[in-house]
Design an enzyme around this catalytic site. Structure first.
Site, PDB file in Angstrom:
ATOM      1  N   GLY A 130       0.845  -1.190   0.000  1.00 34.42           N
ATOM      2  CA  GLY A 130       0.000   0.000   0.000  1.00 34.42           C
ATOM      3  C   GLY A 130       0.874   1.232   0.000  1.00 34.42           C
ATOM      4  O   GLY A 130       1.215   1.781  -1.052  1.00 34.42           O
ATOM      5  N   ARG A 269     -30.176  27.691  16.211  1.00 36.24           N
ATOM      6  CA  ARG A 269     -30.450  26.924  17.434  1.00 36.24           C
ATOM      7  C   ARG A 269     -30.222  27.809  18.665  1.00 36.24           C
ATOM      8  O   ARG A 269     -29.137  28.366  18.855  1.00 36.24           O
ATOM      9  CB  ARG A 269     -29.497  25.725  17.471  1.00 36.24           C
ATOM     10  CG  ARG A 269     -29.435  24.984  18.782  1.00 36.24           C
ATOM     11  CD  ARG A 269     -30.564  24.025  18.923  1.00 36.24           C
ATOM     12  NE  ARG A 269     -30.391  23.170  20.100  1.00 36.24           N
ATOM     13  CZ  ARG A 269     -31.359  22.402  20.560  1.00 36.24           C
ATOM     14  NH1 ARG A 269     -32.539  22.377  19.985  1.00 36.24           N
ATOM     15  NH2 ARG A 269     -31.145  21.640  21.618  1.00 36.24           N
ATOM     16  N   GLN A 280     -19.855  31.614  23.598  1.00 31.44           N
ATOM     17  CA  GLN A 280     -18.424  31.595  23.254  1.00 31.44           C
ATOM     18  C   GLN A 280     -17.901  30.191  22.911  1.00 31.44           C
ATOM     19  O   GLN A 280     -17.068  30.029  22.020  1.00 31.44           O
ATOM     20  CB  GLN A 280     -17.609  32.183  24.409  1.00 31.44           C
ATOM     21  CG  GLN A 280     -16.214  32.535  23.976  1.00 31.44           C
ATOM     22  CD  GLN A 280     -15.414  33.138  25.112  1.00 31.44           C
ATOM     23  OE1 GLN A 280     -15.137  32.473  26.116  1.00 31.44           O
ATOM     24  NE2 GLN A 280     -15.053  34.393  24.989  1.00 31.44           N
ATOM     25  N   GLU A 364      -4.656   7.864  -1.698  1.00 36.31           N
ATOM     26  CA  GLU A 364      -3.645   8.635  -2.467  1.00 36.31           C
ATOM     27  C   GLU A 364      -2.459   9.016  -1.599  1.00 36.31           C
ATOM     28  O   GLU A 364      -1.907  10.123  -1.705  1.00 36.31           O
ATOM     29  CB  GLU A 364      -4.283   9.829  -3.191  1.00 36.31           C
ATOM     30  CG  GLU A 364      -5.234   9.316  -4.262  1.00 36.31           C
ATOM     31  CD  GLU A 364      -5.354  10.120  -5.521  1.00 36.31           C
ATOM     32  OE1 GLU A 364      -4.539  11.017  -5.756  1.00 36.31           O
ATOM     33  OE2 GLU A 364      -6.289   9.816  -6.287  1.00 36.31           O
ATOM     34  N   SER A 367      -1.409  10.185   5.459  1.00 37.58           N
ATOM     35  CA  SER A 367      -0.771  11.410   5.969  1.00 37.58           C
ATOM     36  C   SER A 367       0.699  11.148   6.306  1.00 37.58           C
ATOM     37  O   SER A 367       1.549  12.026   6.147  1.00 37.58           O
ATOM     38  CB  SER A 367      -1.514  11.901   7.213  1.00 37.58           C
ATOM     39  OG  SER A 367      -2.808  12.323   6.822  1.00 37.58           O
TER      40      SER A 367
HETATM   41  N1  CAA Z   1       7.521  12.006  -9.713  1.00 37.27           N
HETATM   42  C1  CAA Z   1       8.357  11.337 -10.539  1.00 37.27           C
HETATM   43  N2  CAA Z   1       9.206  10.382 -10.101  1.00 37.27           N
HETATM   44  C2  CAA Z   1       9.211  10.090  -8.789  1.00 37.27           C
HETATM   45  C3  CAA Z   1       8.376  10.743  -7.873  1.00 37.27           C
HETATM   46  C4  CAA Z   1       7.501  11.747  -8.394  1.00 37.27           C
HETATM   47  N3  CAA Z   1       6.679  12.417  -7.583  1.00 37.27           N
HETATM   48  N4  CAA Z   1       8.588  10.243  -6.642  1.00 37.27           N
HETATM   49  C5  CAA Z   1       9.535   9.309  -6.768  1.00 37.27           C
HETATM   50  N5  CAA Z   1       9.918   9.201  -8.070  1.00 37.27           N
HETATM   51  C6  CAA Z   1      10.964   8.356  -8.631  1.00 37.27           C
HETATM   52  C7  CAA Z   1      12.277   8.678  -7.936  1.00 37.27           C
HETATM   53  O1  CAA Z   1      12.931   9.744  -8.564  1.00 37.27           O
HETATM   54  C8  CAA Z   1      13.028   7.364  -8.060  1.00 37.27           C
HETATM   55  O2  CAA Z   1      13.627   7.255  -9.343  1.00 37.27           O
HETATM   56  P1  CAA Z   1      15.235   7.433  -9.522  1.00 37.27           P
HETATM   57  O3  CAA Z   1      15.840   6.340  -8.682  1.00 37.27           O
HETATM   58  O4  CAA Z   1      15.438   7.263 -10.988  1.00 37.27           O
HETATM   59  O5  CAA Z   1      15.551   8.804  -9.022  1.00 37.27           O
HETATM   60  C9  CAA Z   1      11.930   6.321  -7.994  1.00 37.27           C
HETATM   61  O6  CAA Z   1      10.706   6.981  -8.343  1.00 37.27           O
HETATM   62  C10 CAA Z   1      11.821   5.714  -6.620  1.00 37.27           C
HETATM   63  O7  CAA Z   1      11.649   6.797  -5.708  1.00 37.27           O
HETATM   64  P2  CAA Z   1      11.746   6.640  -4.131  1.00 37.27           P
HETATM   65  O8  CAA Z   1      13.022   5.903  -3.804  1.00 37.27           O
HETATM   66  O9  CAA Z   1      11.501   7.953  -3.518  1.00 37.27           O
HETATM   67  O10 CAA Z   1      10.531   5.630  -3.865  1.00 37.27           O
HETATM   68  P3  CAA Z   1      10.083   4.932  -2.532  1.00 37.27           P
HETATM   69  O11 CAA Z   1      10.009   3.480  -2.769  1.00 37.27           O
HETATM   70  O12 CAA Z   1      10.867   5.432  -1.376  1.00 37.27           O
HETATM   71  O13 CAA Z   1       8.553   5.425  -2.434  1.00 37.27           O
HETATM   72  C11 CAA Z   1       6.777   6.894  -1.775  1.00 37.27           C
HETATM   73  C12 CAA Z   1       8.184   6.735  -2.371  1.00 37.27           C
HETATM   74  C13 CAA Z   1       6.524   8.376  -1.880  1.00 37.27           C
HETATM   75  C14 CAA Z   1       6.680   6.430  -0.351  1.00 37.27           C
HETATM   76  C15 CAA Z   1       5.769   6.093  -2.659  1.00 37.27           C
HETATM   77  O14 CAA Z   1       5.897   4.701  -2.486  1.00 37.27           O
HETATM   78  C16 CAA Z   1       4.331   6.494  -2.374  1.00 37.27           C
HETATM   79  O15 CAA Z   1       3.863   7.524  -2.862  1.00 37.27           O
HETATM   80  N6  CAA Z   1       3.596   5.665  -1.602  1.00 37.27           N
HETATM   81  C17 CAA Z   1       2.151   5.881  -1.385  1.00 37.27           C
HETATM   82  C18 CAA Z   1       1.368   5.173  -2.444  1.00 37.27           C
HETATM   83  C19 CAA Z   1       0.113   5.895  -2.802  1.00 37.27           C
HETATM   84  O16 CAA Z   1       0.014   7.112  -2.759  1.00 37.27           O
HETATM   85  N7  CAA Z   1      -0.889   5.126  -3.199  1.00 37.27           N
HETATM   86  C20 CAA Z   1      -2.116   5.700  -3.632  1.00 37.27           C
HETATM   87  C21 CAA Z   1      -2.897   4.699  -4.371  1.00 37.27           C
HETATM   88  S1  CAA Z   1      -4.039   5.406  -5.503  1.00 37.27           S
HETATM   89  C22 CAA Z   1      -5.391   5.883  -4.616  1.00 37.27           C
HETATM   90  O17 CAA Z   1      -5.398   5.881  -3.415  1.00 37.27           O
HETATM   91  C23 CAA Z   1      -6.537   6.392  -5.435  1.00 37.27           C
HETATM   92  C24 CAA Z   1      -7.798   6.446  -4.650  1.00 37.27           C
HETATM   93  O18 CAA Z   1      -8.414   5.453  -4.385  1.00 37.27           O
HETATM   94  C25 CAA Z   1      -8.347   7.754  -4.219  1.00 37.27           C
END
Ligand code: CAA
Length: 378
Positions: A130, A269, A280, A364, A367
């Site tokens: 996740g 109310r 207050q 997404e 927090s």
């Molecule tokens: N844009 C572009 N590239 C990015 C980036 C961004 N914002 N963030 C990271 N990257 C790239 C990095 O540059 C890196 O590449 P390089 O090695 O070439 O530089 C690569 O991705 C890996 O980056 P990290 O080492 O920072 O990655 P990480 O494994 O530490 O993970 C994290 C980072 C921010 C924790 C990520 O895993 C994350 O966002 N997790 C949460 C997942 C999430 O948001 N899920 C939502 C699901 S969808 C949803 O919820 C929809 C809904 O129902 C409403």
């Protein structure tokens, strides 16, 4: 520095606000019982709301990102359910194709998505992956003959999943490479091996569809690979940056909606011989709520402004989501308190905002993940 909406943005705000009041409000009760708002989405499509930031060339409204955020904000004041459907459909269900698709993919999929004739979904989260999205286990195995990928695995908590026509699917084509081995695919509803599970029963957002999606030897044409092999994680992250502003705008709408009801109620109310708004204890509560909302609004619209200008907004999007979602939860809790016993019943809408608010701190990126993104950027 200009804190006013442009004329165009103000028109968008008024139009969406009137639409929400007239077309969405009458259906809130039905959505609470789990009815998916298909007819409302159709009307939103006709008004151009399902493809606001998509260029006219691909069937969208050709407006800017700010207009899109205004629309989510206004819709969520009335219905956070429709707010999330719109946000997921656009930010992560359609935009990955707009930004990373080939011309052929764009022509094939985007016009129907932008017109609201098709609904988009985003399949990233898995049962054991996740917050640590890069650890996903779905394996898309490249089959050389016939130009296809075979995908096995399963995804959970897929918003819009039960109703979607187009799924952006993330799967590992090279597990040895970690995040650099993840690829993205466009998968159509009806693809053999694409199995849609039943809708989750959730605390809130009852009219939105959240399902498990399973891939059983699902064959996807190589032409549906989005970007290059191994680019999937970046595609997911880049689109989540903008997606998080959408969810922040949804959270802002929830807080504003709950606040509006609380203020109206507190003015009417009476206890101890005067409106409770003039006591207050309640007046100060309303003041705190309004201040949190104002701060959220500034963060949300500043992140949206950066995005509209094509500037980096990852940190600002995370800040907006972190703060606005916390505010939504706090304001909704306080709104219930202002209503007292009535707030705990389903006769008033504040308990619905209360239940709908919580997930904005979870999906997404929780927090805690937003704090990771922010701190990495400092
Ligand atoms: N844009 C572009 N590239 C990015 C980036 C961004 N914002 N963030 C990271 N990257 C790239 C990095 O540059 C890196 O590449 P390089 O090695 O070439 O530089 C690569 O991705 C890996 O980056 P990290 O080492 O920072 O990655 P990480 O494994 O530490 O993970 C994290 C980072 C921010 C924790 C990520 O895993 C994350 O966002 N997790 C949460 C997942 C999430 O948001 N899920 C939502 C699901 S969808 C949803 O919820 C929809 C809904 O129902 C409403």
């Amino acid at each position: 520095m200009d804190f006013k909406f442009t004329e165009e943005h103000e028109m968008m705000r008024k139009m969406v606000s009137a639409f929400a009041e007239k077309e969405i409000t009458p259906h809130i009760e039905a959505m609470e019982t789990g009815v998916f708002p298909k007819t409302i989405l159709q009307k939103m499509g006709e008004l151009g709301l399902m493809g606001i930031p998509i260029s006219e060339e691909y069937g969208g409204a050709g407006m800017d990102f700010m207009s899109y955020i205004i629309a989510i904000n206004e819709i969520s004041k009335v219905s956070p359910t429709l707010g999330v459907i719109l946000s997921v459909h656009t930010s992560v269900g359609t935009n990955p194709i707009v930004y990373f698709g080939t011309e052929e993919q764009k022509r094939k999929y985007v016009p129907k998505l932008a017109a609201g004739k098709n609904l988009g979904a985003f399949c990233l989260t898995e049962q054991s992956s996740g917050s640590d999205a890069a650890s996903l286990k779905s394996k898309a195995v490249a089959v050389k003959e016939g130009g296809q990928y075979r995908i096995n695995g399963s995804k959970v908590f897929i918003t819009n999943g039960g109703q979607a026509d187009v799924f952006i699917v993330f799967a590992s084509t090279d597990p040895q490479k970690g995040s650099k081995g993840i690829s993205a695919f466009v998968v159509e509803k009806g693809t053999p091996g694409l199995i849609i599970g039943k809708d989750e029963r959730k605390m809130g957002l009852h009219g939105s569809s959240t399902v498990q999606v399973t891939f059983e030897d699902m064959k996807v044409p190589a032409a549906n690979l989005l970007g290059k092999e191994g680019e999937g994680f970046k595609i997911a992250m880049a689109n989540l940056d903008a997606g998080r502003i959408g969810i922040a705008a949804q959270a802002l709408g929830i807080a504003e909606g709950a606040m509006e009801h609380a203020v109206r109620y507190a003015k009417s109310r009476e206890q101890f011989g005067k409106p409770i708004a003039e006591q207050q204890g309640i007046g100060f509560k309303l003041a705190e709520m309004a201040t949190g909302i104002e701060a959220s609004r500034l963060l949300v619209y500043r992140a949206a402004y950066l995005r509209s200008q094509g500037l980096n907004c990852g940190k600002e999007a995370a800040m907006a989501k972190l703060f606005a979602s916390r505010t939504a939860v706090e304001v909704a809790i306080e709104a219930v308190q202002v209503f007292g016993g009535y707030g705990y019943t389903t006769d008033y809408p504040v308990e619905r905002y209360f239940r709908d608010a919580k997930v904005t701190e979870i999906y997404e990126g929780t927090s805690e993940i937003q704090r990771m993104v922010i701190s990495k950027n400092l």
